[in-house]
Design an enzyme around this catalytic site. Sequence first.
Site, PDB file in Angstrom:
ATOM      1  CG  HIS A  21      -2.112  -0.993   1.125  1.00  0.00           C
ATOM      2  ND1 HIS A  21      -3.351  -0.796   1.084  1.00  0.00           N
ATOM      3  CD2 HIS A  21      -1.959  -2.697   1.105  1.00  0.00           C
ATOM      4  CE1 HIS A  21      -3.927  -1.852   0.985  1.00  0.00           C
ATOM      5  NE2 HIS A  21      -3.066  -2.796   1.327  1.00  0.00           N
ATOM      6  CG  ASP A 115      -4.870   2.395   1.823  1.00  0.00           C
ATOM      7  OD1 ASP A 115      -3.657   1.815   1.116  1.00  0.00           O
ATOM      8  OD2 ASP A 115      -5.743   1.581   1.741  1.00  0.00           O
TER       9      ASP A 115
HETATM   10  C1  UDX Z   1      -0.357  -6.660  -0.874  1.00  0.00           C
HETATM   11  C2  UDX Z   1      -1.450  -7.442  -1.832  1.00  0.00           C
HETATM   12  O1  UDX Z   1      -1.155  -8.751  -2.152  1.00  0.00           O
HETATM   13  C3  UDX Z   1      -1.704  -6.708  -3.116  1.00  0.00           C
HETATM   14  O2  UDX Z   1      -2.304  -7.574  -4.225  1.00  0.00           O
HETATM   15  C4  UDX Z   1      -2.336  -5.320  -2.586  1.00  0.00           C
HETATM   16  O3  UDX Z   1      -2.879  -4.823  -3.665  1.00  0.00           O
HETATM   17  C5  UDX Z   1      -1.428  -4.597  -1.800  1.00  0.00           C
HETATM   18  O4  UDX Z   1      -0.902  -5.535  -0.536  1.00  0.00           O
HETATM   19  P1  UDX Z   1       2.095  -7.564  -1.414  1.00  0.00           P
HETATM   20  O5  UDX Z   1       1.375  -8.850  -1.106  1.00  0.00           O
HETATM   21  O6  UDX Z   1       3.318  -7.218  -0.673  1.00  0.00           O
HETATM   22  O7  UDX Z   1       0.953  -6.506  -1.242  1.00  0.00           O
HETATM   23  O8  UDX Z   1       2.092  -7.833  -3.083  1.00  0.00           O
HETATM   24  P2  UDX Z   1       2.386  -6.448  -4.216  1.00  0.00           P
HETATM   25  O9  UDX Z   1       1.097  -5.879  -4.457  1.00  0.00           O
HETATM   26  O10 UDX Z   1       2.901  -7.418  -5.117  1.00  0.00           O
HETATM   27  O11 UDX Z   1       3.597  -5.591  -3.638  1.00  0.00           O
HETATM   28  C6  UDX Z   1       4.674  -5.969  -3.498  1.00  0.00           C
HETATM   29  C7  UDX Z   1       5.667  -4.580  -3.587  1.00  0.00           C
HETATM   30  O12 UDX Z   1       6.930  -4.903  -3.086  1.00  0.00           O
HETATM   31  C8  UDX Z   1       5.851  -4.483  -5.195  1.00  0.00           C
HETATM   32  O13 UDX Z   1       5.815  -3.066  -5.477  1.00  0.00           O
HETATM   33  C9  UDX Z   1       7.353  -5.097  -5.466  1.00  0.00           C
HETATM   34  O14 UDX Z   1       8.004  -4.452  -6.231  1.00  0.00           O
HETATM   35  C10 UDX Z   1       8.054  -4.778  -4.029  1.00  0.00           C
HETATM   36  N1  UDX Z   1       9.027  -5.752  -3.843  1.00  0.00           N
HETATM   37  C11 UDX Z   1       8.838  -7.063  -3.609  1.00  0.00           C
HETATM   38  C12 UDX Z   1      10.385  -5.238  -3.913  1.00  0.00           C
HETATM   39  O15 UDX Z   1      10.736  -3.978  -4.148  1.00  0.00           O
HETATM   40  N2  UDX Z   1      11.070  -6.449  -3.767  1.00  0.00           N
HETATM   41  C13 UDX Z   1      11.174  -7.427  -3.382  1.00  0.00           C
HETATM   42  O16 UDX Z   1      12.066  -8.510  -3.201  1.00  0.00           O
HETATM   43  C14 UDX Z   1       9.982  -7.976  -3.618  1.00  0.00           C
END
Ligand code: UDX
Length: 418
Positions: A21, A115
Site C-alpha cells: 500500500h 488509503d
Molecule cells: C499486498 C497485496 O497482495 C496486493 O495485491 C495488494 O494490492 C497490496 O498489498 P504484497 O503482497 O506485498 O501486497 O504484493 P504486491 O502488491 O505485489 O507488492 C509488493 C511490492 O514490493 C511490489 O511493489 C514489489 O516491487 C515490491 N518488492 C517485492 C520489492 O521491491 N522487492 C522484492 O524483493 C519483492
Amino acid sequence: MEQETDTKTHILAIPFPLQGHINPMVQLCNRLVPRRIHVTLVTTVSIGASLQIQACSNTMITIETVPDPPIDVRENLDEYEISHRRFRAAITSGLPGIIRKQRDAGLHFKAIVYDSFIPWMLDVAHERGMKGAVLFTQPCTVCSVYYHMHKGSLEIQRDEVSLPGMPVLGLKDLPSLVCDMSSYPSLLEVFVKQFSTFEKADWRLFNTFDKLEEEILKWMANKYPIRTIGPTVPSMYTDKRLLGNYDYGLSFFKPNTDSCMKWLDKKEDRSVIYVSFGSYADLVDKQMREVAWGLINSKFSFLWVVRDTEESKLPRDFTSELHDNGLIVNWCSQLEVLSHRAIGCFLTHGGWNSTLEALSLGVPMVVMPQWTDQTTNAKLVADVWKIGVRVTADENGIAMREEIAAGVNDVMQGDGGL
Ligand code: UDX
C-alpha cells in the site's frame, strides 16, 4: 524561502502501513511533486522507524510521524483488528498536532490523500476544512466485488458471481475472503468498509489504467466520478530519460540489489525465472518445499526472493542443489530485476503491484495466488489479459511441484500462448 513555499499546494498523504500500500501511495506522491505540490506523508513513529528511504533526489516529500498510543486490547481482537485500531488511534490523535505545526509555519494543507483501508480519514479531512482523496490500491474489478458486498448486491449463484462490467468469477476467482467469508472476518470488514465513505469523497483514485479494466471502470465511472492514476510504476523504469524524477521510495526491507544484478549479468537473455511472493504472503512449509523442487525440476535458472522470516521453511537439502542455477535473496529492487534482460518470466503470488510492474515491463507471469485480491488478479492475468498462466492448487490449497514446473515451462518455452 517563505514566498517559494507559499506558491505550492500542500497536501497530506496517509498510506496504510503495508509495503503493497505504501508503494503506490509514494509513487502517486512522486508524480504530484513536479506539479508544485508539497506532500507531507504521515505515519506512526514505530512504522517510520522500520521504513528505509530507498533513494531520494530533491524530493519535496516530507515525512512526519505521530506517536503510537497504547490501545486497550482486552477485547477479543485478532491481529488485523489490533493493528488497524492502533494505526487509527495514532493518526487521529497525532494529526492535529502536525496540521497545527504547519499552520504556524504559514502552510495550509488543502487535501488529504488516504488509503481506501482507512475511510474514516475523510471525516478527519472534512472536519478540518480539507478535501479528501481516497486511493484504492487494488484493481477496480476486485474493489467492485467489495462495492457490491457493501451495497448488499453480491449474489453467488451456482458457484459463480456475475456482476456488471466484470468477467464471470468462479469461486476460485473471487477475492479469497469473499469466497470463504468466515476465514478472516475482521479483514473482510476492512475491505467492505472501503466503500463506507466513498460517495462523500472529493476524489476517488484507482491504481489502474483505463484500457486495462475498461468495462468495469466505465461502469464505476457511470455511477461516480473516478480517476485512474496507474500504473504507479516509476517511469524511470519504462523511460530512462526520466531517471531521477521518480526515484523516491520507502521500504520495510533492505534490498540485495548488487548481488542480484551481478548474478543476472552473467545469464543469457530471458533465461531466468524471477520468483517472489511479495511482502506479506506466508507460505506453509509444504508449499515452500513444492516451490523449491518445482523450480529445481524446471531446470531453468531462478532468482527467488525469500524474506528472512520465511527462510527457515526452505528444504534442508535444497541450497546444496542450487550451484550457480539459483540465487536466493531476502529482498531485491524488484523493478530493477524485472527490467533486466535475463528475466524470462515472473513466478508471483499475483499481488496487484507485482502484476502492474510485470505488465508494464513486459514480463509474462506464472501466478500462484495466495489470498485476498490475488485470486481475482490471477483470473485477470490468465484468462482476461492472457499475459500469463495460473498454477492451480490441489484440494488442500497447495500448488504441487509438477504444476509449478509445468507453468514455468509453458511460459519460458513460449507454449502458454503468450
Ligand atoms: C499486498 C497485496 O497482495 C496486493 O495485491 C495488494 O494490492 C497490496 O498489498 P504484497 O503482497 O506485498 O501486497 O504484493 P504486491 O502488491 O505485489 O507488492 C509488493 C511490492 O514490493 C511490489 O511493489 C514489489 O516491487 C515490491 N518488492 C517485492 C520489492 O521491491 N522487492 C522484492 O524483493 C519483492
